[in-house]
Design an enzyme around this catalytic site. Structure first.
Site, PDB file in Angstrom:
ATOM      1  N   CYS A 121      11.403  -7.708 -11.589  1.00  0.00           N
ATOM      2  CA  CYS A 121      11.567  -8.451 -10.335  1.00  0.00           C
ATOM      3  C   CYS A 121      11.299  -7.535  -9.144  1.00  0.00           C
ATOM      4  O   CYS A 121      10.555  -7.889  -8.225  1.00  0.00           O
ATOM      5  CB  CYS A 121      12.976  -9.044 -10.269  1.00  0.00           C
ATOM      6  N   CYS A 122      11.871  -6.328  -9.160  1.00  0.00           N
ATOM      7  CA  CYS A 122      11.632  -5.369  -8.061  1.00  0.00           C
ATOM      8  C   CYS A 122      10.163  -4.968  -8.001  1.00  0.00           C
ATOM      9  O   CYS A 122       9.612  -4.778  -6.916  1.00  0.00           O
ATOM     10  CB  CYS A 122      12.490  -4.116  -8.241  1.00  0.00           C
ATOM     11  N   CYS A 204      18.590  -7.172  -1.664  1.00  0.00           N
ATOM     12  CA  CYS A 204      18.505  -8.611  -1.883  1.00  0.00           C
ATOM     13  C   CYS A 204      19.893  -9.175  -2.223  1.00  0.00           C
ATOM     14  O   CYS A 204      20.695  -8.511  -2.896  1.00  0.00           O
ATOM     15  CB  CYS A 204      17.560  -8.905  -3.044  1.00  0.00           C
ATOM     16  N   CYS A 207      21.463  -9.082  -5.777  1.00  0.00           N
ATOM     17  CA  CYS A 207      21.668  -7.749  -6.365  1.00  0.00           C
ATOM     18  C   CYS A 207      22.524  -6.846  -5.484  1.00  0.00           C
ATOM     19  O   CYS A 207      22.521  -5.627  -5.641  1.00  0.00           O
ATOM     20  CB  CYS A 207      20.320  -7.084  -6.624  1.00  0.00           C
ATOM     21  N   CYS A 230      15.269   0.720  -6.585  1.00  0.00           N
ATOM     22  CA  CYS A 230      14.343  -0.397  -6.764  1.00  0.00           C
ATOM     23  C   CYS A 230      12.946   0.066  -7.110  1.00  0.00           C
ATOM     24  O   CYS A 230      12.065  -0.750  -7.376  1.00  0.00           O
ATOM     25  CB  CYS A 230      14.317  -1.286  -5.526  1.00  0.00           C
TER      26      CYS A 230
HETATM   27 FE1  SF4 Z   1      14.606  -8.898  -7.396  1.00  0.00          FE
HETATM   28 FE2  SF4 Z   1      17.067  -7.937  -7.049  1.00  0.00          FE
HETATM   29 FE3  SF4 Z   1      14.931  -6.305  -6.925  1.00  0.00          FE
HETATM   30 FE4  SF4 Z   1      15.407  -8.077  -4.990  1.00  0.00          FE
HETATM   31  S1  SF4 Z   1      16.682  -6.281  -5.544  1.00  0.00           S
HETATM   32  S2  SF4 Z   1      13.466  -7.659  -5.902  1.00  0.00           S
HETATM   33  S3  SF4 Z   1      16.228  -9.846  -6.183  1.00  0.00           S
HETATM   34  S4  SF4 Z   1      15.716  -7.423  -8.733  1.00  0.00           S
END
Ligand code: SF4
Length: 234
Positions: A121-122, A204, A207, A230
């Site tokens: 996701c990151c 985010c 998280c 991240c």
């Molecule tokens: Fe995705 Fe969480 Fe990374 Fe944001 S901090 S990009 S929601 S995994």
């Protein structure tokens, strides 16, 4: 497009400056960066506060400011972004967007990828958009400090960012938490209102958790998982 210097030339520049500016103040580091790169640099901000932006605009009032628009931010973070843009009217906020919206990502990977595979996701929502935006610059400036976390204890003032292929400047690297808080106090710097509620390291919304009094500020990021960064800085 980034400036006319080749990656090899930029790396040599970063290596030399890294030695010369190892003990530079934030202002000295930023003056060097602005003299060297002019408009060809960008300051990154997660909109937790405007300290770095304030320090940078004292040297270059019309500096570009990079904000990663992941689609998962707290409303307070977006409000801080807007307040910062109003307080520093000469800056240009450059929003880096992922290729997919959250809905499109959910459709392809399933909902809540951040819970199942936060690294992916990151990568999709932060690392790739950052890389694409930095490709237009020769230098980026970040607010990373050695005091942030053990993983950041060796952060240099100037370095070569091999992964993204440009010079990276961390003017606040040597600042302690006390110096950082003192700067906010003395200059009345904008701060994300969530900090006062106990969110000491804001990313985010899915998280980011509140941090227990006295705990490591970054312990609220990806709480309950082994993930600590991240992928933007480490
Ligand atoms: Fe995705 Fe969480 Fe990374 Fe944001 S901090 S990009 S929601 S995994």
């Amino acid at each position: 497009m980034s400036g006319s210097r080749t990656p090899d030339q930029l790396e040599a520049l970063a290596t030399g400056a890294s030695r010369r500016l190892a003990d530079a103040t934030a202002e000295q580091a930023l003056r060097w960066a602005v003299e060297e790169f002019g408009d060809d640099l960008i300051v990154a901000s997660n909109m937790q506060d405007a300290v770095l932006i304030d320090v940078a605009t004292r040297v270059k009032p019309d500096v570009d400011v990079l904000f990663l628009q992941t689609g998962y931010h707290f409303a307070e973070t977006l409000g801080t972004r807007d307040a910062v843009a109003a307080a520093y009217p000469d800056i240009r906020v450059v929003e880096a967007h992922p290729e997919q919206t959250v809905a499109e990502q959910d459709a392809e990977y399933g909902p809540k990828l951040h819970d199942r595979d936060p690294n992916r996701c990151c990568h999709l929502r932060k690392v790739l958009p950052l890389r694409a935006t930095l490709a237009d610059y020769s230098c980026w400036v970040t607010g990373v400090r050695r005091a942030d976390a053990p993983t950041r204890a060796d952060t240099p003032i100037v370095t070569w960012d091999e992964r993204n292929g440009l010079v990276k400047v961390n003017p606040l690297a040597a600042w302690t938490d006390e110096e950082f808080d003192d700067y906010i106090e003395r200059h009345g710097i904008l701060r994300n209102p969530l900090v006062a509620e106990g969110y000491l390291s804001i990313g985010c919304a899915p998280c980011t958790a509140k941090v227990a009094p006295g705990a490591d500020p970054r312990s609220g990021r990806w709480a309950g998982s082994a993930k600590t960064e991240c992928g933007l800085h480490a």
